[in-house]
Write an enzyme that holds these catalytic residues in place. Structure first.
Site, mmCIF file in Angstrom:
data_model
loop_
_atom_site.group_PDB
_atom_site.id
_atom_site.type_symbol
_atom_site.label_atom_id
_atom_site.label_comp_id
_atom_site.label_asym_id
_atom_site.label_seq_id
_atom_site.Cartn_x
_atom_site.Cartn_y
_atom_site.Cartn_z
ATOM 1 N N MET A 1 5.492 -3.190 34.325
ATOM 2 C CA MET A 1 4.526 -2.828 33.273
ATOM 3 C C MET A 1 3.222 -2.496 33.984
ATOM 4 S SD MET A 1 5.675 -5.751 30.602
ATOM 5 C CE MET A 1 6.535 -6.632 31.884
ATOM 6 N N HIS B 1 10.972 -5.345 35.908
ATOM 7 C CA HIS B 1 10.361 -4.593 34.806
ATOM 8 C C HIS B 1 8.894 -4.335 35.155
ATOM 9 C CE1 HIS B 1 9.187 -4.786 30.215
ATOM 10 N NE2 HIS B 1 8.992 -3.584 30.736
ATOM 11 N N SER C 1 13.976 -14.064 31.603
ATOM 12 C CA SER C 1 12.695 -13.627 32.163
ATOM 13 C C SER C 1 11.951 -14.817 32.753
ATOM 14 C CB SER C 1 11.832 -12.994 31.067
ATOM 15 O OG SER C 1 10.493 -12.967 31.497
ATOM 16 N N ASP D 1 8.997 -9.812 35.338
ATOM 17 C CA ASP D 1 7.977 -9.031 34.627
ATOM 18 C C ASP D 1 6.765 -8.832 35.514
ATOM 19 O OD1 ASP D 1 9.034 -8.501 31.957
ATOM 20 O OD2 ASP D 1 9.076 -10.680 31.746
ATOM 21 N N GLY E 1 3.346 -7.530 27.463
ATOM 22 C CA GLY E 1 2.157 -8.224 27.974
ATOM 23 C C GLY E 1 2.315 -9.727 28.030
ATOM 24 N N PHE E 2 3.041 -10.295 27.075
ATOM 25 C CA PHE E 2 3.132 -11.758 27.018
ATOM 26 C C PHE E 2 4.518 -12.205 26.580
ATOM 27 C CE2 PHE E 2 -1.197 -10.416 26.390
ATOM 28 C CZ PHE E 2 -1.884 -11.211 27.301
ATOM 29 N N GLY E 3 4.922 -13.380 27.073
ATOM 30 C CA GLY E 3 6.164 -13.985 26.614
ATOM 31 C C GLY E 3 5.918 -14.736 25.313
ATOM 32 N N GLY E 4 6.992 -15.176 24.680
ATOM 33 C CA GLY E 4 6.878 -16.048 23.516
ATOM 34 C C GLY E 4 6.420 -15.387 22.226
ATOM 35 N N MET F 1 11.629 -2.269 24.084
ATOM 36 C CA MET F 1 10.738 -3.420 23.868
ATOM 37 C C MET F 1 10.748 -3.786 22.384
ATOM 38 S SD MET F 1 9.348 -4.303 26.815
ATOM 39 C CE MET F 1 8.475 -5.629 26.031
ATOM 40 N N MET G 1 3.138 -7.196 35.851
ATOM 41 C CA MET G 1 2.032 -6.672 35.029
ATOM 42 C C MET G 1 0.790 -6.505 35.888
ATOM 43 S SD MET G 1 2.516 -8.992 31.630
ATOM 44 C CE MET G 1 4.151 -9.483 31.045
ATOM 45 N N GLY H 1 13.106 -15.020 27.613
ATOM 46 C CA GLY H 1 12.206 -15.849 28.408
ATOM 47 C C GLY H 1 12.012 -17.217 27.811
ATOM 48 N N ASP I 1 14.231 -6.435 25.103
ATOM 49 C CA ASP I 1 13.276 -7.373 25.707
ATOM 50 C C ASP I 1 12.171 -7.732 24.720
ATOM 51 O OD1 ASP I 1 11.657 -8.796 27.437
ATOM 52 O OD2 ASP I 1 11.161 -7.091 28.726
ATOM 53 N N GLY I 2 12.085 -9.031 24.406
ATOM 54 C CA GLY I 2 10.996 -9.534 23.570
ATOM 55 C C GLY I 2 11.494 -10.311 22.372
ATOM 56 N N GLY I 3 11.217 -11.616 22.359
ATOM 57 C CA GLY I 3 11.563 -12.439 21.194
ATOM 58 C C GLY I 3 13.045 -12.671 20.993
ATOM 59 N N HIS J 1 15.210 -11.451 35.240
ATOM 60 C CA HIS J 1 14.246 -10.446 34.810
ATOM 61 C C HIS J 1 12.863 -10.814 35.356
ATOM 62 C CE1 HIS J 1 12.955 -7.282 31.943
ATOM 63 N NE2 HIS J 1 11.894 -8.049 31.698
HETATM 64 C C1 DX5 Z 1 6.929 -9.042 27.669
HETATM 65 C C2 DX5 Z 1 7.964 -9.132 28.745
HETATM 66 C C3 DX5 Z 1 9.181 -9.894 28.376
HETATM 67 C C4 DX5 Z 1 8.941 -11.306 27.948
HETATM 68 C C5 DX5 Z 1 10.153 -11.858 27.282
HETATM 69 O O1 DX5 Z 1 5.931 -8.175 28.043
HETATM 70 O O2 DX5 Z 1 8.385 -7.837 29.144
HETATM 71 O O3 DX5 Z 1 10.157 -9.832 29.396
HETATM 72 O O4 DX5 Z 1 8.555 -12.135 29.006
HETATM 73 O O5 DX5 Z 1 9.860 -13.152 26.918
HETATM 74 P P1 DX5 Z 1 10.276 -13.765 25.494
HETATM 75 O O6 DX5 Z 1 11.772 -13.850 25.477
HETATM 76 O O7 DX5 Z 1 9.625 -15.094 25.529
HETATM 77 O O8 DX5 Z 1 9.744 -12.847 24.422
HETATM 78 ZN ZN ZN Z 2 10.195 -7.685 30.488
#
Ligand code: DX5
Ligand code: ZN
Length: 216
Positions: free
Chosen positions: A69, A67, A9, A36, A143-146, A138, A38, A198, A176-178, A34
């Site tokens: 959102m 993706h 991502s 994202d 909404g956020f990475g990390g 998900m 938003m 990501g 997707d996520g973490g 990927h």
């Molecule tokens: C969250 C995004 C993800 C996110 C993944 O809303 O859809 O794609 O950026 O990032 P990591 O791998 O850092 O959780």
């Molecule tokens: Zn995503």
């Protein structure tokens, strides 16, 4: 063993050096990119739009996994398709006519996916699975990475795998996520086909090694 698709991502990339970062993941063995998207409404954050996808299309041949959102994907998906998206995934929690949206996206000759947030169950989208190329599960609140991987999503992945296999649907499962080198293995075991990552990939000193550890 089936091939696991890795989709880094770019939310965690350096936006001042996107071309470099994308080239480095391509070189490192990523399969997809990927993106994202938003809108500050469906999720409490704003990221990029079709102009960025259009610019990136010129610098890489990687498959673009977009993706959305956003609250009104029916209004914007076509702009992303024209910009070079290969797959457009929208959220099941939107109010629009999802069956129509699936058919519209498919008829433009690209792939279509639908995503479920952590509180949405598989049964809420079950009827639409036969028409989808991909379901995105998900494993964080979008909404956020990390953020930290929600391990209580694992039974959802296992259940989805069962439905797809039992009915021989041609639908991929994306997570997707973490995702990092630990959580990736739990997801693969549960039945994932595509892993988005990501922060783990883009903060690594050696992205090629990081990508390798996701599937090893
Ligand atoms: C969250 C995004 C993800 C996110 C993944 O809303 O859809 O794609 O950026 O990032 P990591 O791998 O850092 O959780
Ligand atoms: Zn995503």
């Amino acid at each position: 063993m089936k091939k696991i698709i890795i989709s880094p991502s770019i939310l965690s990339a350096n936006f001042a050096k996107l071309e470099n970062d994308i080239n480095s993941i391509e070189y490192a063995g990523a399969d997809w990119v990927h993106v994202d998207v938003m809108d500050g409404h469906f999720v409490p954050n704003i990221t990029v739009g079709p102009v960025v996808v259009k610019s990136l299309r010129k610098i890489t041949r990687l498959f673009f996994d977009v993706h959305l959102m956003i609250t009104n994907p029916e209004k914007y998906w076509h702009e992303f398709q024209k910009a070079g998206a290969d797959l457009i995934t929208f959220h099941s929690e939107i109010q629009s006519d999802k069956r129509k949206l699936i058919e519209d996206i498919k008829s433009s000759d690209i792939k279509v996916g639908m995503s479920i947030k952590p509180k949405t169950s598989v049964s809420e989208i079950e009827k639409l699975i036969p028409y989808l190329d991909l379901v995105l599960v998900m494993t964080v609140e979008p909404g956020f990475g990390g953020q930290t991987f929600m391990s209580d999503m694992i039974p959802k992945i296992e259940y989805l795998r069962k439905i797809i296999d039992r009915n021989k649907y041609k639908c991929l499962i994306e997570i997707d996520g973490g995702i990092n080198s630990q959580t990736s293995h739990v997801c693969i075991k549960a039945g994932a086909d595509v892993l988005v990552s990501g922060n783990y990939v883009f903060s690594a000193k050696n992205p090629a090694e990081a990508i390798k550890f996701l599937v090893l």
